[in-house]
Design an enzyme around this catalytic site. Structure first.
Site, PDB file in Angstrom:
ATOM      1  N   LYS A 205      -9.915  -4.589  -6.106  1.00 25.19           N
ATOM      2  CA  LYS A 205     -10.710  -3.367  -6.286  1.00 25.19           C
ATOM      3  C   LYS A 205      -9.797  -2.139  -6.333  1.00 25.19           C
ATOM      4  O   LYS A 205     -10.106  -1.175  -6.998  1.00 25.19           O
ATOM      5  CB  LYS A 205     -11.787  -3.222  -5.216  1.00 25.19           C
ATOM      6  CG  LYS A 205     -11.282  -3.194  -3.813  1.00 25.19           C
ATOM      7  CD  LYS A 205     -12.431  -3.330  -2.840  1.00 25.19           C
ATOM      8  CE  LYS A 205     -11.957  -3.776  -1.477  1.00 25.19           C
ATOM      9  NZ  LYS A 205     -12.018  -5.196  -1.242  1.00 25.19           N
TER      10      LYS A 205
ATOM     11  N   LYS B  70      -3.081  -9.055 -10.458  1.00 25.06           N
ATOM     12  CA  LYS B  70      -4.043  -9.658  -9.529  1.00 25.06           C
ATOM     13  C   LYS B  70      -5.339  -8.840  -9.554  1.00 25.06           C
ATOM     14  O   LYS B  70      -5.288  -7.612  -9.540  1.00 25.06           O
ATOM     15  CB  LYS B  70      -3.426  -9.623  -8.117  1.00 25.06           C
ATOM     16  CG  LYS B  70      -4.354 -10.126  -7.048  1.00 25.06           C
ATOM     17  CD  LYS B  70      -3.933  -9.686  -5.653  1.00 25.06           C
ATOM     18  CE  LYS B  70      -5.176  -9.654  -4.808  1.00 25.06           C
ATOM     19  NZ  LYS B  70      -5.215  -9.080  -3.548  1.00 25.06           N
TER      20      LYS B  70
ATOM     21  N   LYS C 136       0.831  -1.215   0.000  1.00 21.95           N
ATOM     22  CA  LYS C 136       0.000   0.000   0.000  1.00 21.95           C
ATOM     23  C   LYS C 136       0.861   1.258   0.000  1.00 21.95           C
ATOM     24  O   LYS C 136       0.555   2.215  -0.685  1.00 21.95           O
ATOM     25  CB  LYS C 136      -0.958  -0.006   1.180  1.00 21.95           C
ATOM     26  CG  LYS C 136      -2.008  -1.100   1.008  1.00 21.95           C
ATOM     27  CD  LYS C 136      -3.326  -0.753   1.637  1.00 21.95           C
ATOM     28  CE  LYS C 136      -4.411  -1.697   1.161  1.00 21.95           C
ATOM     29  NZ  LYS C 136      -4.371  -3.015   1.798  1.00 21.95           N
TER      30      LYS C 136
HETATM   31  P1  ADP Z   1      -9.160  -6.582  -2.816  1.00 25.07           P
HETATM   32  O1  ADP Z   1      -7.754  -6.976  -3.251  1.00 25.07           O
HETATM   33  O2  ADP Z   1     -10.054  -6.410  -3.971  1.00 25.07           O
HETATM   34  O3  ADP Z   1      -9.126  -5.385  -1.897  1.00 25.07           O
HETATM   35  P2  ADP Z   1      -9.654  -8.065  -0.408  1.00 25.07           P
HETATM   36  O4  ADP Z   1      -8.270  -7.749   0.042  1.00 25.07           O
HETATM   37  O5  ADP Z   1     -10.786  -7.406   0.293  1.00 25.07           O
HETATM   38  O6  ADP Z   1      -9.739  -7.792  -1.974  1.00 25.07           O
HETATM   39  O7  ADP Z   1      -9.842  -9.647  -0.372  1.00 25.07           O
HETATM   40  C1  ADP Z   1     -10.872 -10.392   0.249  1.00 25.07           C
HETATM   41  C2  ADP Z   1     -10.576 -11.884   0.116  1.00 25.07           C
HETATM   42  O8  ADP Z   1     -10.576 -12.244  -1.268  1.00 25.07           O
HETATM   43  C3  ADP Z   1      -9.213 -12.309   0.666  1.00 25.07           C
HETATM   44  O9  ADP Z   1      -9.275 -13.596   1.242  1.00 25.07           O
HETATM   45  C4  ADP Z   1      -8.341 -12.302  -0.544  1.00 25.07           C
HETATM   46  O10 ADP Z   1      -7.233 -13.159  -0.411  1.00 25.07           O
HETATM   47  C5  ADP Z   1      -9.308 -12.785  -1.628  1.00 25.07           C
HETATM   48  N1  ADP Z   1      -8.938 -12.216  -2.914  1.00 25.07           N
HETATM   49  C6  ADP Z   1      -8.996 -10.924  -3.290  1.00 25.07           C
HETATM   50  N2  ADP Z   1      -8.571 -10.759  -4.550  1.00 25.07           N
HETATM   51  C7  ADP Z   1      -8.198 -11.982  -4.987  1.00 25.07           C
HETATM   52  C8  ADP Z   1      -7.677 -12.489  -6.230  1.00 25.07           C
HETATM   53  N3  ADP Z   1      -7.455 -11.698  -7.263  1.00 25.07           N
HETATM   54  N4  ADP Z   1      -7.428 -13.801  -6.316  1.00 25.07           N
HETATM   55  C9  ADP Z   1      -7.668 -14.617  -5.280  1.00 25.07           C
HETATM   56  N5  ADP Z   1      -8.173 -14.222  -4.092  1.00 25.07           N
HETATM   57  C10 ADP Z   1      -8.429 -12.919  -3.942  1.00 25.07           C
END
Ligand code: ADP
Ligand code: TRP
Length: 343
Positions: free
Chosen positions: A212, A209, A112
């Site tokens: 959001k 990856k 971040k």
């Molecule tokens: P973001 O990266 O969109 O902010 P979060 O960090 O809120 O998503 O992730 C919520 C859950 O979804 C976590 O367990 C995270 O490991 C999983 N997750 C998020 N993005 C991915 C991805 N691209 N592939 C696999 N798992 C993901």
């Protein structure tokens, strides 16, 4: 004791395919084994969502998503993180065993501040993994299904739990964490993560990856038109429609693999690799296949989501009942912790 599974998703934005395949699909599968606890990490979301109306709305939408995607409140315990005051208490107590150096090298924090333009990070972002450890340890969790990006947080959780056990339980042996031989069990159980290799990282539309914060998502509950637009904008190269397509670094190919049922993917894979008829071998055709696969997989959930949206009181009732149950699980753990540290 029954196997206890726990996990959470931050209510910090719209949920996407990465959240489903990386985390929530596993939640749904695991709700049938032992005790399953799933929560909405709305305290964690405060590190990025600063608008109170939006914070509340996103918490509600995350609850809708859980329910629409198949979590059954009669099987799993569904709750809001902020309904459990014990979690912030434990977070503070853990803070007194957590080395700052661990937090300074946390991947998600470093990402971040190094890649996502956060120049003056707040304490909450820095301390994020400590609250996550509290989430996990508070309920004596055995297994934590998460995406691969959360693995380090689980390693920290085990390290800190061990450190706490060693500090506060005389005779605790880290080699014998359940106290089988020493007869000295720790205050905390040591949890393990569960990730699945085949969908550990779901690629976004641009091949990074899916996240959001990268603006490269395919959303689970956005309106039809928007989803179509997202799928159309998956990045492809300039290989002509009739030519065989490369399979490396191709988000469209990887997304088809994740979303299509195995038999349908096998057909798509063949057409992808052989080329031939431009009508059925161009990227446009494969994007159509992805959209069809998406509709098949999420059509029913999207409908349930829209129906549940009209029943906020029922959703609230489910979350309140879940919180009551979760506090029941937390009570003996927080008592052990308070006794151990002298509160
Ligand atoms: P973001 O990266 O969109 O902010 P979060 O960090 O809120 O998503 O992730 C919520 C859950 O979804 C976590 O367990 C995270 O490991 C999983 N997750 C998020 N993005 C991915 C991805 N691209 N592939 C696999 N798992 C993901
Ligand atoms: N950090 C997780 C994420 O970004 C969400 C989360 C918070 C979590 N507390 C947790 C996941 C405890 C598993 C267990 O997705």
């Amino acid at each position: 004791m029954a196997l206890r599974t726990l996990s959470g998703v931050q209510s910090s934005g719209r949920l996407h395919l990465g959240n489903y395949y990386g985390a929530i699909r596993e939640f749904v599968r695991m709700q049938h084994e032992g005790d399953a606890l799933y929560f909405i990490a709305n305290y964690h979301a405060l590190t990025s969502v600063k608008d109170p109306l939006q914070a509340r709305q996103l918490t509600f939408e995350t609850a809708l998503a859980y329910l629409a995607l198949g979590l059954d409140p009669n099987k799993a315990t569904l709750f809001r993180q902020s309904d459990i005051p014990e979690v912030t208490e434990l977070y503070w107590i853990l803070g007194s065993v957590v080395p700052m150096s661990n937090l300074e090298r946390a991947h998600s924090y470093r990402d971040k501040i190094e890649n996502r333009g956060i120049t003056n990070p707040e304490f909450g972002l820095f301390a994020y993994p400590v609250l996550m450890a509290a989430d996990i340890l508070l309920y004596d969790s055995d297994v934590v299904p998460v995406g691969k990006d959360q693995k380090q947080h689980l390693e920290f959780t085990r390290d800190w739990a061990t450190k706490f056990n060693v500090a506060y339980v005389t005779g605790y042996d880290p080699q014998d964490p359940t106290g089988e031989k020493s007869k000295k069990a720790g205050v905390f159980k040591l949890p393990v993560e569960r990730t699945r290799d085949e969908t550990a990282v779901v690629p976004g539309r641009d091949g990074q990856k899916m996240s959001k914060s990268y603006g490269n998502t395919i959303d689970l509950f956005a309106p039809d038109k928007e989803v179509e637009k997202q799928i159309k904008s998956v990045k492809t190269d300039s290989t002509p429609p009739e030519s065989p397509k490369p399979t490396e670094n191709q988000p469209l190919y990887d997304l088809l693999k994740v979303v299509l049922p195995p038999a349908a993917f096998a057909d798509a894979d063949k057409a992808w690799r052989t080329g031939g008829d431009p009508k059925t071998n161009g990227y446009g055709y494969f994007k159509g296949l992805l959209l069809d696969g998406y509709k098949q997989e999420f059509g029913a959930a999207r409908q349930r989501y829209n129906e549940l949206m009209k029943e906020p009181a029922e959703v609230e009732r489910i979350l309140k009942a879940g919180a009551e149950k979760a506090r029941g699980y937390a009570a003996p753990v927080i008592k052990r912790v308070r006794d151990a540290v002298g509160l």
